[in-house]
Write an enzyme that holds these catalytic residues in place. Sequence first.
Site, PDB file in Angstrom:
ATOM      1  N   ARG A 134      22.642  17.436  93.841  1.00 22.66           N
ATOM      2  CA  ARG A 134      22.642  15.997  94.136  1.00 22.66           C
ATOM      3  C   ARG A 134      23.932  15.510  93.491  1.00 22.66           C
ATOM      4  O   ARG A 134      24.023  15.398  92.280  1.00 22.66           O
ATOM      5  CB  ARG A 134      21.426  15.286  93.551  1.00 22.66           C
ATOM      6  CG  ARG A 134      21.432  13.810  93.939  1.00 22.66           C
ATOM      7  CD  ARG A 134      20.311  13.029  93.298  1.00 22.66           C
ATOM      8  NE  ARG A 134      19.025  13.335  93.889  1.00 22.66           N
ATOM      9  CZ  ARG A 134      17.891  13.493  93.169  1.00 22.66           C
ATOM     10  NH1 ARG A 134      17.914  13.409  91.865  1.00 22.66           N
ATOM     11  NH2 ARG A 134      16.764  13.754  93.761  1.00 22.66           N
ATOM     12  N   PRO A 135      24.961  15.250  94.299  1.00 26.00           N
ATOM     13  CA  PRO A 135      26.341  15.182  93.813  1.00 26.00           C
ATOM     14  C   PRO A 135      26.751  13.944  93.021  1.00 26.00           C
ATOM     15  O   PRO A 135      27.630  13.180  93.433  1.00 26.00           O
ATOM     16  CB  PRO A 135      27.147  15.301  95.107  1.00 26.00           C
ATOM     17  CG  PRO A 135      26.270  14.687  96.137  1.00 26.00           C
ATOM     18  CD  PRO A 135      24.869  15.066  95.739  1.00 26.00           C
ATOM     19  N   CYS A 136      26.194  13.786  91.840  1.00 27.10           N
ATOM     20  CA  CYS A 136      26.622  12.682  90.978  1.00 27.10           C
ATOM     21  C   CYS A 136      28.060  12.884  90.503  1.00 27.10           C
ATOM     22  O   CYS A 136      28.726  11.925  90.108  1.00 27.10           O
ATOM     23  CB  CYS A 136      25.667  12.521  89.799  1.00 27.10           C
ATOM     24  SG  CYS A 136      25.426  13.996  88.813  1.00 27.10           S
ATOM     25  N   HIS A 137      28.559  14.122  90.583  1.00 28.79           N
ATOM     26  CA  HIS A 137      29.945  14.393  90.184  1.00 28.79           C
ATOM     27  C   HIS A 137      30.948  13.723  91.123  1.00 28.79           C
ATOM     28  O   HIS A 137      32.112  13.575  90.768  1.00 28.79           O
ATOM     29  CB  HIS A 137      30.209  15.912  90.121  1.00 28.79           C
ATOM     30  CG  HIS A 137      29.975  16.634  91.397  1.00 28.79           C
ATOM     31  ND1 HIS A 137      28.717  17.083  91.764  1.00 28.79           N
ATOM     32  CD2 HIS A 137      30.810  16.973  92.416  1.00 28.79           C
ATOM     33  CE1 HIS A 137      28.814  17.682  92.953  1.00 28.79           C
ATOM     34  NE2 HIS A 137      30.072  17.637  93.362  1.00 28.79           N
TER      35      HIS A 137
END
Length: 173
Positions: A134-137
């Site tokens: 889940r691409p919080c980056h």
Amino acid sequence: MNTLYATLPSPLGELLLVGEASRTAKGGTALASLSMTGQRNRARVRDEWTYSPNAFAEIERQLLAYFAHELTAFDIEFTTRGDDFQQRVWKALEAVPYGSTTTYGKLAELLGVPRAEVKNLGVAVGQNPLLVVRPCHRVIGTDGTLKGYAGGVERKERLLVLEGALPAQLPLG
């Protein structure tokens, strides 16, 4: 409910995968947490959990393909729990495309979060229990700087370089 876990070496260090059996998940396991060594608020293995690397074979396959530049979108069922606001923020993270970034401000605008509450949005992003998948980056500061990441800003930079969202500055070894 039986909680399962496994570990996976990666270019970011050892990943801890935590999940539970699911009849609907591809590979039979729904992912509840993906964390890394040294991560802020990392999941900790509990005595009642069952070590089951085979249960995560499909998730591991997808992660390894991602790190090898062969996969740009994950097909993984999640079982993460959070309040309504967190769930809205996390769903919005999933919509940020591979190889791109967004800002906390744009995310707030998309979700209708008032400017005064952008900090709360940042907290919800930081509480994402599914790093990498889940691409919080992909969320950066409005000025283009790499703001906090639970796994460390260096790892955030490495992920964005891997995805082509930033020019290579660090080796991806």
